[in-house]
Write an enzyme that holds these catalytic residues in place. Sequence first.
Site, PDB file in Angstrom:
ATOM      1  N   THR A  13       0.838  -1.196   0.000  1.00 24.49           N
ATOM      2  CA  THR A  13       0.000   0.000   0.000  1.00 24.49           C
ATOM      3  C   THR A  13       0.874   1.248   0.000  1.00 24.49           C
ATOM      4  O   THR A  13       1.997   1.253   0.502  1.00 24.49           O
ATOM      5  CB  THR A  13      -0.944   0.022   1.214  1.00 24.49           C
ATOM      6  OG1 THR A  13      -0.169   0.115   2.424  1.00 24.49           O
ATOM      7  CG2 THR A  13      -1.814  -1.224   1.245  1.00 24.49           C
ATOM      8  N   GLY A  14       0.350   2.309  -0.596  1.00 19.10           N
ATOM      9  CA  GLY A  14       1.098   3.556  -0.649  1.00 19.10           C
ATOM     10  C   GLY A  14       2.441   3.386  -1.329  1.00 19.10           C
ATOM     11  O   GLY A  14       3.464   3.846  -0.828  1.00 19.10           O
ATOM     12  N   SER A  15       2.430   2.749  -2.512  1.00 20.45           N
ATOM     13  CA  SER A  15       3.706   2.372  -3.133  1.00 20.45           C
ATOM     14  C   SER A  15       4.039   3.174  -4.384  1.00 20.45           C
ATOM     15  O   SER A  15       4.771   2.705  -5.254  1.00 20.45           O
ATOM     16  CB  SER A  15       3.704   0.876  -3.466  1.00 20.45           C
ATOM     17  OG  SER A  15       2.511   0.465  -4.101  1.00 20.45           O
ATOM     18  N   THR A  16       3.541   4.404  -4.479  1.00 20.10           N
ATOM     19  CA  THR A  16       3.852   5.223  -5.655  1.00 20.10           C
ATOM     20  C   THR A  16       5.106   6.066  -5.471  1.00 20.10           C
ATOM     21  O   THR A  16       5.578   6.682  -6.428  1.00 20.10           O
ATOM     22  CB  THR A  16       2.672   6.156  -6.000  1.00 20.10           C
ATOM     23  OG1 THR A  16       2.390   7.009  -4.882  1.00 20.10           O
ATOM     24  CG2 THR A  16       1.438   5.348  -6.366  1.00 20.10           C
ATOM     25  N   GLY A  18       8.740   6.961  -2.520  1.00 20.65           N
ATOM     26  CA  GLY A  18       9.444   6.770  -1.252  1.00 20.65           C
ATOM     27  C   GLY A  18       9.677   5.327  -0.875  1.00 20.65           C
ATOM     28  O   GLY A  18      10.047   4.474  -1.694  1.00 20.65           O
ATOM     29  N   ILE A  19       9.474   5.038   0.410  1.00 21.58           N
ATOM     30  CA  ILE A  19       9.722   3.696   0.935  1.00 21.58           C
ATOM     31  C   ILE A  19       8.838   2.665   0.248  1.00 21.58           C
ATOM     32  O   ILE A  19       9.282   1.570  -0.089  1.00 21.58           O
ATOM     33  CB  ILE A  19       9.508   3.677   2.467  1.00 21.58           C
ATOM     34  CG1 ILE A  19      10.577   4.521   3.159  1.00 21.58           C
ATOM     35  CG2 ILE A  19       9.542   2.251   3.002  1.00 21.58           C
ATOM     36  CD1 ILE A  19      10.348   4.707   4.651  1.00 21.58           C
ATOM     37  N   GLY A  20       7.571   3.002   0.025  1.00 13.68           N
ATOM     38  CA  GLY A  20       6.655   2.060  -0.612  1.00 13.68           C
ATOM     39  C   GLY A  20       7.096   1.667  -2.004  1.00 13.68           C
ATOM     40  O   GLY A  20       7.031   0.489  -2.394  1.00 13.68           O
ATOM     41  N   SER A 141       7.818   2.965  12.545  1.00 17.12           N
ATOM     42  CA  SER A 141       8.847   4.003  12.568  1.00 17.12           C
ATOM     43  C   SER A 141       9.520   4.013  13.924  1.00 17.12           C
ATOM     44  O   SER A 141       8.956   3.544  14.924  1.00 17.12           O
ATOM     45  CB  SER A 141       8.174   5.353  12.299  1.00 17.12           C
ATOM     46  OG  SER A 141       9.000   6.431  12.665  1.00 17.12           O
ATOM     47  N   TYR A 154       1.516  11.423  14.984  1.00 16.33           N
ATOM     48  CA  TYR A 154       2.160  10.431  14.121  1.00 16.33           C
ATOM     49  C   TYR A 154       2.798   9.333  14.970  1.00 16.33           C
ATOM     50  O   TYR A 154       2.613   8.131  14.709  1.00 16.33           O
ATOM     51  CB  TYR A 154       3.215  11.104  13.249  1.00 16.33           C
ATOM     52  CG  TYR A 154       4.079  10.141  12.473  1.00 16.33           C
ATOM     53  CD1 TYR A 154       3.583   9.506  11.344  1.00 16.33           C
ATOM     54  CD2 TYR A 154       5.397   9.874  12.867  1.00 16.33           C
ATOM     55  CE1 TYR A 154       4.383   8.619  10.617  1.00 16.33           C
ATOM     56  CE2 TYR A 154       6.189   9.001  12.147  1.00 16.33           C
ATOM     57  CZ  TYR A 154       5.680   8.368  11.026  1.00 16.33           C
ATOM     58  OH  TYR A 154       6.468   7.493  10.323  1.00 16.33           O
TER      59      TYR A 154
END
Length: 264
Positions: A13-16, A18-20, A141, A154
């Site tokens: 998820t959220g892989s567009t 950075g880390i993803g 994190s 966060y």
Amino acid sequence: MRLDLTGRTVLVTGSTQGIGLAIATGLAQAGARVGVNGRDGARVEKAIRQIAERVPDADLVAAPADVATPEGVEEVAGRLPDLDVLVNNLGIFGAKPALEITDEEWRRYFEINVLSAVRLTRRFLPGMRERGWGRVQYIASDSAVVTPAEMIHYGVSKTALLAVGRGFAKEAAGSGVTVNTVLAGPTHTEGVEDFVYELVDADLPWEEAQRTFMREHRPQSLLQRLIEPDEIANMVVYLASPLASATTGGALRVDGGYVDSILP
């Protein structure tokens, strides 16, 4: 070690970016069929092109949806009904004085950073358990353990993920499915560059700004530099592989020694 995920279907998820994006790329390099996710279909397609440039034979599936909503989870499940590996990477962050964080912001952080992962796990873990093999991971994190004063909402959301991961590991006990959380340290991404410049002089060159940020705001780091996304991805790919079959219920650190602890 050969980390071979040939024949396995993965969702990050959220892989567009950075880390993803790094995780999706690493899993594709290991031979997995990778679902690339983000809310914007155009950005998903761009990420797929970026991965294909690094992994020409990659087997990639576009899975655009807002997985912070129940509807988005079902939309992704329609495209990828039977997952072998679920990497819950989606998350938001930002600096805000503690006493100025509103109820609405607290709820938003919890909804996106925690409940999205809970819903996805609830949706896909039963199938993994029935098939007798699977991997569920949560990207947390260092802020889960060392709560940052400048963004406690966060930090709290990432602390919650540690409990979510440990709890679902118990739910998967004895099934052949492992569940783990990865604690990423301060990492060099586009979003983090913006965050760094919120806290240090915006006129500083990037290398100097990075050193200033680490010295003034992350002095515990033993690495004394920001971590690269591929370094986080290496741990995730290992945990997704058959070689990590005896690692479950854990919180594994890729934090550059930021958390001052002798335990994982």
